[in-house]
Design a protein around this motif. Structure first.
Motif, PDB file in Angstrom:
ATOM      1  N   GLY A 162      30.797  14.942   7.992  1.00 48.73           N
ATOM      2  CA  GLY A 162      30.985  14.377   9.335  1.00 48.73           C
ATOM      3  C   GLY A 162      32.420  14.194   9.776  1.00 48.73           C
ATOM      4  N   LEU A 163      33.371  14.837   9.096  1.00 44.56           N
ATOM      5  CA  LEU A 163      34.775  14.593   9.426  1.00 44.56           C
ATOM      6  C   LEU A 163      35.124  14.935  10.870  1.00 44.56           C
ATOM      7  N   CYS A 164      34.412  15.891  11.446  1.00 46.85           N
ATOM      8  CA  CYS A 164      34.739  16.342  12.803  1.00 46.85           C
ATOM      9  C   CYS A 164      33.728  15.866  13.835  1.00 46.85           C
ATOM     10  N   ASN A 165      33.022  14.791  13.514  1.00 48.89           N
ATOM     11  CA  ASN A 165      32.023  14.300  14.466  1.00 48.89           C
ATOM     12  C   ASN A 165      32.646  13.871  15.799  1.00 48.89           C
ATOM     13  N   SER A 166      33.905  13.493  15.788  1.00 50.60           N
ATOM     14  CA  SER A 166      34.559  13.072  17.030  1.00 50.60           C
ATOM     15  C   SER A 166      34.761  14.250  17.973  1.00 50.60           C
ATOM     16  N   GLY A 167      34.771  15.462  17.416  1.00 50.25           N
ATOM     17  CA  GLY A 167      35.057  16.640  18.227  1.00 50.25           C
ATOM     18  C   GLY A 167      36.523  16.779  18.593  1.00 50.25           C
ATOM     19  N   ARG A 168      37.386  15.934  17.967  1.00 50.37           N
ATOM     20  CA  ARG A 168      38.807  15.938  18.310  1.00 50.37           C
ATOM     21  C   ARG A 168      39.701  16.194  17.103  1.00 50.37           C
ATOM     22  N   LEU A 169      39.117  16.417  15.954  1.00 49.66           N
ATOM     23  CA  LEU A 169      39.910  16.602  14.735  1.00 49.66           C
ATOM     24  C   LEU A 169      40.722  17.892  14.834  1.00 49.66           C
ATOM     25  N   TYR A 170      42.058  17.761  14.775  1.00 53.85           N
ATOM     26  CA  TYR A 170      42.882  18.966  14.855  1.00 53.85           C
ATOM     27  C   TYR A 170      43.618  19.240  13.556  1.00 53.85           C
ATOM     28  N   LYS A 171      43.702  18.261  12.663  1.00 48.88           N
ATOM     29  CA  LYS A 171      44.437  18.460  11.417  1.00 48.88           C
ATOM     30  C   LYS A 171      43.630  17.907  10.244  1.00 48.88           C
ATOM     31  N   LEU A 172      43.395  18.768   9.246  1.00 50.87           N
ATOM     32  CA  LEU A 172      42.666  18.371   8.047  1.00 50.87           C
ATOM     33  C   LEU A 172      43.477  18.818   6.834  1.00 50.87           C
ATOM     34  N   ILE A 173      44.063  17.860   6.124  1.00 50.86           N
ATOM     35  CA  ILE A 173      44.963  18.143   5.003  1.00 50.86           C
ATOM     36  C   ILE A 173      44.396  17.487   3.747  1.00 50.86           C
ATOM     37  N   LEU A 174      43.931  18.306   2.800  1.00 50.12           N
ATOM     38  CA  LEU A 174      43.286  17.793   1.588  1.00 50.12           C
ATOM     39  C   LEU A 174      43.834  18.452   0.322  1.00 50.12           C
ATOM     40  N   PHE A 175      44.964  19.121   0.376  1.00 47.54           N
ATOM     41  CA  PHE A 175      45.406  19.934  -0.752  1.00 47.54           C
ATOM     42  C   PHE A 175      45.799  19.096  -1.968  1.00 47.54           C
ATOM     43  N   SER A 176      45.816  19.780  -3.109  1.00 50.16           N
ATOM     44  CA  SER A 176      46.238  19.195  -4.396  1.00 50.16           C
ATOM     45  C   SER A 176      45.422  17.968  -4.768  1.00 50.16           C
ATOM     46  N   ASN A 177      44.100  18.175  -4.824  1.00 50.46           N
ATOM     47  CA  ASN A 177      43.179  17.196  -5.368  1.00 50.46           C
ATOM     48  C   ASN A 177      42.251  17.932  -6.336  1.00 50.46           C
ATOM     49  N   PHE A 178      41.089  17.374  -6.594  1.00 51.80           N
ATOM     50  CA  PHE A 178      40.097  18.021  -7.470  1.00 51.80           C
ATOM     51  C   PHE A 178      38.761  18.131  -6.748  1.00 51.80           C
ATOM     52  N   LEU A 179      38.816  18.395  -5.462  1.00 56.95           N
ATOM     53  CA  LEU A 179      37.611  18.496  -4.652  1.00 56.95           C
ATOM     54  C   LEU A 179      36.839  19.756  -5.013  1.00 56.95           C
ATOM     55  N   GLU A 180      35.525  19.673  -4.914  1.00 54.54           N
ATOM     56  CA  GLU A 180      34.682  20.797  -5.307  1.00 54.54           C
ATOM     57  C   GLU A 180      33.604  21.032  -4.263  1.00 54.54           C
ATOM     58  N   GLY A 181      32.745  22.024  -4.536  1.00 50.24           N
ATOM     59  CA  GLY A 181      31.713  22.378  -3.575  1.00 50.24           C
ATOM     60  C   GLY A 181      32.248  23.338  -2.531  1.00 50.24           C
ATOM     61  N   LYS A 201      31.985   9.925  10.799  1.00 54.63           N
ATOM     62  CA  LYS A 201      30.744   9.832  11.571  1.00 54.63           C
ATOM     63  C   LYS A 201      30.835   8.779  12.668  1.00 54.63           C
ATOM     64  N   GLN A 202      31.516   7.658  12.387  1.00 60.33           N
ATOM     65  CA  GLN A 202      31.648   6.595  13.382  1.00 60.33           C
ATOM     66  C   GLN A 202      33.086   6.438  13.873  1.00 60.33           C
ATOM     67  N   ASN A 203      33.977   7.230  13.330  1.00 60.40           N
ATOM     68  CA  ASN A 203      35.384   7.140  13.730  1.00 60.40           C
ATOM     69  C   ASN A 203      35.680   8.043  14.918  1.00 60.40           C
ATOM     70  N   ASN A 204      36.942   8.004  15.345  1.00 62.78           N
ATOM     71  CA  ASN A 204      37.412   8.857  16.436  1.00 62.78           C
ATOM     72  C   ASN A 204      38.544   9.745  15.916  1.00 62.78           C
ATOM     73  N   LEU A 205      38.326  10.349  14.750  1.00 53.18           N
ATOM     74  CA  LEU A 205      39.395  10.991  13.998  1.00 53.18           C
ATOM     75  C   LEU A 205      39.994  12.204  14.709  1.00 53.18           C
ATOM     76  N   THR A 206      41.333  12.262  14.658  1.00 58.43           N
ATOM     77  CA  THR A 206      42.071  13.434  15.134  1.00 58.43           C
ATOM     78  C   THR A 206      42.887  14.069  14.010  1.00 58.43           C
ATOM     79  N   ALA A 207      43.314  13.271  13.020  1.00 61.86           N
ATOM     80  CA  ALA A 207      44.137  13.804  11.930  1.00 61.86           C
ATOM     81  C   ALA A 207      43.813  13.071  10.633  1.00 61.86           C
ATOM     82  N   ILE A 208      43.607  13.844   9.553  1.00 59.08           N
ATOM     83  CA  ILE A 208      43.331  13.290   8.226  1.00 59.08           C
ATOM     84  C   ILE A 208      44.255  13.982   7.233  1.00 59.08           C
TER      85      ILE A 208
END
Length: 976
Positions: A374-393, A353-360
């Protein structure tokens, strides 16, 4: 008094005469010394053409003078000049600056170079210098750059005598031994680079005495021991880079004293312990990369103090605890990579939300909870890698509007819900993996518009309904929809996915027959349709698929006979047809030869060998009269063949080999290079080979046919050149072709003969048994790719060195490279501007250098180097100039430069070699670096064939942990 005045006048005149004489002597001496340097160097681009006696040497290109009297500087960087270093330059009495970087100078650096006391700046980087660092010293020298050569030996202890040095770069050589403690005597030194050598031992603690140091780069060596705490005394230090060594122990807390530090790179070592809290006092830090170590403990909330932090790489360690909430408060944070640790808890809900994220990248941890909105609030996020966790929803709705996204990997979590219509329209996504979740709903009810999509994996979820007819992309290479609840028929439109390499639809409820259109996917290697309810027969078109390697049709309701030609598919190595309703003979060739019993079980088949476990097929008895008829036919055939051979030999003996009228009523002039082929190959052999069924390929260089001698069966390749008489009939044609015919090199396909008529021409090449690079590249391992690159590099160096400008490749492309059974490449050469099929010919090729206009005269050796760079990009990425995912980029080169600088290696290398990245990552990155050097827009900035080959050879001799110092990019952006 008068006499005294006369004496004074004479004295003044004498002084003036002496000064005038001295001035002209110096002027003449500088002229001679520069002329000597010119005569000793090879200057292919004629920069020395401006060096002539008609103008003052102070006005010569690259020369700087003081008071228009004597030379003080030589600036000839990047001019492709070669030769040994001329000692005449060292005799210039007032020389202060010598910059010969980015050329092709070779040999040893002269010993006297360090006796030139006037020198203040010496840059010989990016050449081919060998030998050791010369003895001697220049107290006033401020800059010494010998980087990226082949200099060997130890760093001399006498380096301390260069007391005036401010900049020292010895990186990218083959220096050995330890870093001498005496280097600490360079009290004025600000920049120290020794990276990319073979240095051993510890980092001298005496470095802490060099108070003016701003930059330390010692990476890519074999240094060991602990990081000296004394480095923490360097209050001016801005950049500390110790990557890719064998450093052990903890990170010294004293580094927290480096208040001016902006870049801290310690990755790929063996460091242990926790992150010192003092590090978080360094408020000027821009980038921290301490990944690939054995660090542990929690990441403290103190990270909130690093307000200028843009890049945080802590991956591949043993960090535990939660992701600090403070990270969400860092306004400049762009890249956050914490993957492969033992982090738990949820992702901070305010992250982005307050960052300038491009890759996570937070993959391979133990994270729980929901994905933040809010991960893409910067409008510049091009890479989102979250595999092999226990995330839900569910997938956050905000991501459906994140149009900057290019790469999403969220597989192997516990995500639920469906894919929104907006999500299916993200324009830049090329890699989407959501497999191994609990996602559900239909994916065929909304239109897919993902034009960039290359990889889609929705496997192992709960999706249902029919399969979509299209995914909005013609670039799909991997499509995995396995282990869901899809029903209905396999769309015939899947046959239009011409780039498809892997298609997995197994473990669904698909019905109907297998669409024959799938055989149009000529790049398909892996096809898995098992465990469905498919009916009908195996499409006969599967027998024509050129690279099909793995076919699994097991556990369906398929029937009929197995196409016999399926056993003739050479690429097919594994097949499973078990538990269907097939009957009849099992083919006894190819993948069916020795097939395991479990792969054919549950059918009504017969044949095979003992391994298959199938019963022998019953054969009907043939009547006796059949045997006599067959025998009679065989005898008659043998007699007819003998008669044909006798008639042919008689005709051949009467035939003139030099000139013959062909079917076009034209005279052909024929010439062979060497007598080996002239005894066996005739004009009739050549002309009779030019039939449709013998075509190997059609290209911008004409049509290639496979020919065969009637006399002894020797094979050859015919290159037919149609209606280009204006190119062929000039007097130089035969001479230039003879140059080609004289080339003998293991990586060059030999031109064995040439012939021409009034309107047409033919080139005859030796036949190499193999396939062109385009056809075999998708299945090649890294070792083979490296071998192929090196072989082509050897061919280019040989050709350029042998005949220079007279023989060029011109439009080097994969079609011109034949790979034999041993994986050795063979390059087919021709003469640019001649061997073309139209007025523009090669100019339409994507492998041609940008400086090539409408004339072949604009091509040079550097044009071939450019094409070789494109070929290297293709070898590394599998993407050619016409089919690469360019997105916003105008060319494959621009795309490659973007990928190289801003993306994970894993995002641009060919999928086939991703599994080999762990052991060969540095070589892969270095080869891309070389490719980008070769494709520089400015031809003079491109390396020579010698330099290219030297770099490729270094990949073999260099260990997997080393790299050139010129590669000043963060190599840890890899893997995900």
């Amino acid at each position: 008094m008068e006499k005294k005045g006369t004496d004074q006048t004479c004295f003044v005149l004498l002084i003036m005469f002496f000064l005038f004489y001295s001035f002209n002597a110096v002027k003449g001496n500088d002229f001679e010394l520069l002329s000597s340097f010119k005569s000793s160097a090879n200057d292919p681009f004629q920069f020395f053409s401006y060096w002539n006696s008609s103008t003052s040497f102070c006005n010569w290109y690259g020369i700087t003078c003081k008071n228009s009297t004597h030379v003080t500087g030589i600036e000839l960087s990047g001019k492709n000049i070669s030769g040994d270093f001329s000692k005449s330059l060292l005799r210039l009495p007032f020389i202060e600056t010598i910059n010969l970087s980015n050329n092709e100078f070779s040999g040893e650096i002269p010993e006297k170079i360090f006796s030139c006391l006037s020198l203040r700046y010496l840059n010989l980087s990016n050449n081919n210098f060998t030998g050791s660092i010369p003895n001697g010293f220049i107290p006033g020298l401020e800059t010494l750059d010998l980087s990226n050569n082949m200099i060997s030996g130890n760093i001399p202890v006498e380096i301390k005598l260069f007391s005036g040095l401010k900049f020292l770069d010895l990186g990218g050589n083959v220096l050995k031994g330890e870093i001498p403690n005496s280097i600490s005597d360079l009290k004025n030194l600000q920049y120290l680079t020794l990276a990319g050598n073979q240095l051993i031992g510890g980092i001298p603690k005496e470095l802490g005495q060099m108070k003016n140091l701003k930059w330390i780069y010692l990476g890519y060596n074999n240094l060991s021991g602990e990081i000296p705490k004394e480095i923490g005394f360097l209050s001016s230090l801005n950049h500390l880079d110790l990557v890719y060594n064998n450093l052990t122990g903890e990170i010294p807390s004293s580094l927290g004293n480096l208040t001016n530090l902006q870049y801290l790179f310690l990755y790929q070592n063996k460091l242990t312990g926790t992150i010192p809290k003092s590090i978080f006092n360094l408020k000027n830090l821009n980038s921290i990369d301490i990944s690939d170590n054995s660090l542990s403990g929690e990441i403290p909330e103190l990270v909130i103090q690093l307000k200028n932090l843009e890049i945080l790489h802590l991956f591949s360690n043993n960090f535990t605890g939660k992701i600090p909430r403070a990270l969400a408060s860092l306004p400049r944070l762009k890249v956050l990579q914490l993957w492969s640790n033992k982090l738990s808890g949820d992702i901070p809900q305010n992250l982005g939300k307050q960052n300038n994220l491009t890759a996570i990248d937070l993959s391979t941890n133990n994270l729980t909870g929901k994905i933040p909105q809010g991960l893409c609030n910067s409008g510049r996020l091009y890479k989102l890698i979250l595999f092999s966790n226990f995330l839900e929803g569910s997938i956050p709705k905000s991501l459906s509007y994140c149009r900057s996204l290019q790469r999403i990997r969220m597989q192997n979590n516990r995500l639920t819900g469906g894919l929104s219509p907006e999500f299916l329209k993200l324009p830049l996504i090329y890699f989407l993996d959501l497999s191994g979740n609990y996602l559900s709903g239909r994916i065929d009810e909304n239109k897919w518009e993902m034009p960039s999509l290359q990889m889609l994996n929705l496997g192992n979820n709960r999706f249902s309904g029919n399969l979509p007819d299209s995914f909005g992309s013609s670039k799909l290479e991997i499509l995995d929809l396995s282990e869901n609840q899809f029903s209905g028929r396999i769309p015939s439109s899947f046959g239009g996915l011409t780039e498809l390499v892997q298609l997995k639809l197994n473990k669904n409820q698909l019905t109907g027959s297998i669409p024959g259109e799938l055989s149009l996917c000529e790049k398909l290697v892996n096809l898995d349709l098992s465990q469905n309810i498919l009916t009908g027969q195996i499409p006969f078109g599967f027998s024509k698929m050129p690279v099909l390697g793995n076919l699994d049709l097991s556990e369906n309701n398929l029937s009929g006979e197995i196409p016999l030609d399926l056993g003739k598919v050479e690429s097919l190595v594994q097949i499973n047809i078990s538990h269907n309703h097939f009957h009849g003979d099992l083919p006894s060739t190819g993948a069916f030869l020795g097939i395991n019993a479990s792969a054919v079980a549950g059918n009504d088949l017969c044949g095979g060998n003992t391994v298959s476990g199938l019963p022998a097929c019953k054969t009907a008895k043939k009547p006796v009269w059949w045997f006599f008829i067959t025998s009679l036919l065989v005898v008659l055939a043998v007699l007819a063949l003998a008669l044909s051979v006798m008639l042919f030999i008689k005709r051949r003996n009467e035939m003139q080999l030099k000139t013959i009228d062909n079917e076009l009523d034209s005279d052909w002039d024929l010439k062979f290079f060497g007598s080996k082929y002239s005894k066996f190959i005739t004009i009739e052999d050549i002309l009779s080979s030019m039939k449709e069924e013998n075509i190997i390929s059609r290209g911008k260089d004409g049509i290639l046919y496979r020919g065969k001698s009637v006399i002894n069966g020797v094979q050859f390749v015919v290159n037919e050149l149609r209606e280009i008489n204006t190119c062929l009939i000039d007097s130089n044609f035969w001479t230039e072709m003879e140059n080609l015919g004289q080339l003998k090199h293991q990586n060059v396909i030999k031109l064995i003969g040439i012939c021409r008529s009034e309107k047409d021409g033919i080139l005859i090449y030796e036949y190499i048994r193999g396939e062109n690079l385009n056809d075999v590249l998708p299945g090649l391992s890294w070792d083979y790719r490296r071998k192929i690159a090196m072989g082509i590099g050897k061919a280019l160096k040989f050709v350029h060195g042998k005949y220079s400008q007279s023989v060029l490749v011109g439009n080097l492309s994969p079609e011109k490279v034949i790979i034999d059974g041993n994986g050795e490449p063979h390059l087919r050469l021709n003469l640019p501007g001649r061997i073309v099929s139209g007025s523009k010919g090669f100019l339409s090729s994507g492998y041609v250098a940008p400086e090539a206009g409408e004339s072949k005269d604009e091509l040079t050796e550097k044009s071939d180097i450019y094409a070789f760079g494109i070929l290297l990009i293709e070898i590394l990425t599998g993407k050619g100039p016409t089919d690469a995912e360019l997105g916003m980029h105008d060319s494959i080169v621009e795309w490659a430069r973007y990928c190289y600088s801003d993306c994970h290696v894993d995002t641009w290398i060919e999928p086939r070699i991703k599994g080999e990245m762990l052991n060969h990552q540095n070589e892969i990155v270095e080869m891309m670096n070389l490719a980008l050097q070769c494709t520089a827009v400015d031809p003079t900035a491109r390396p020579s064939g010698t330099h290219v080959l030297k770099t490729l050879v270094s990949f073999e001799s260099r260990s997997s942990g080393s790299c050139v110092s010129g590669l000043k990019v963060n190599l840890t952006t890899t893997k995900n």
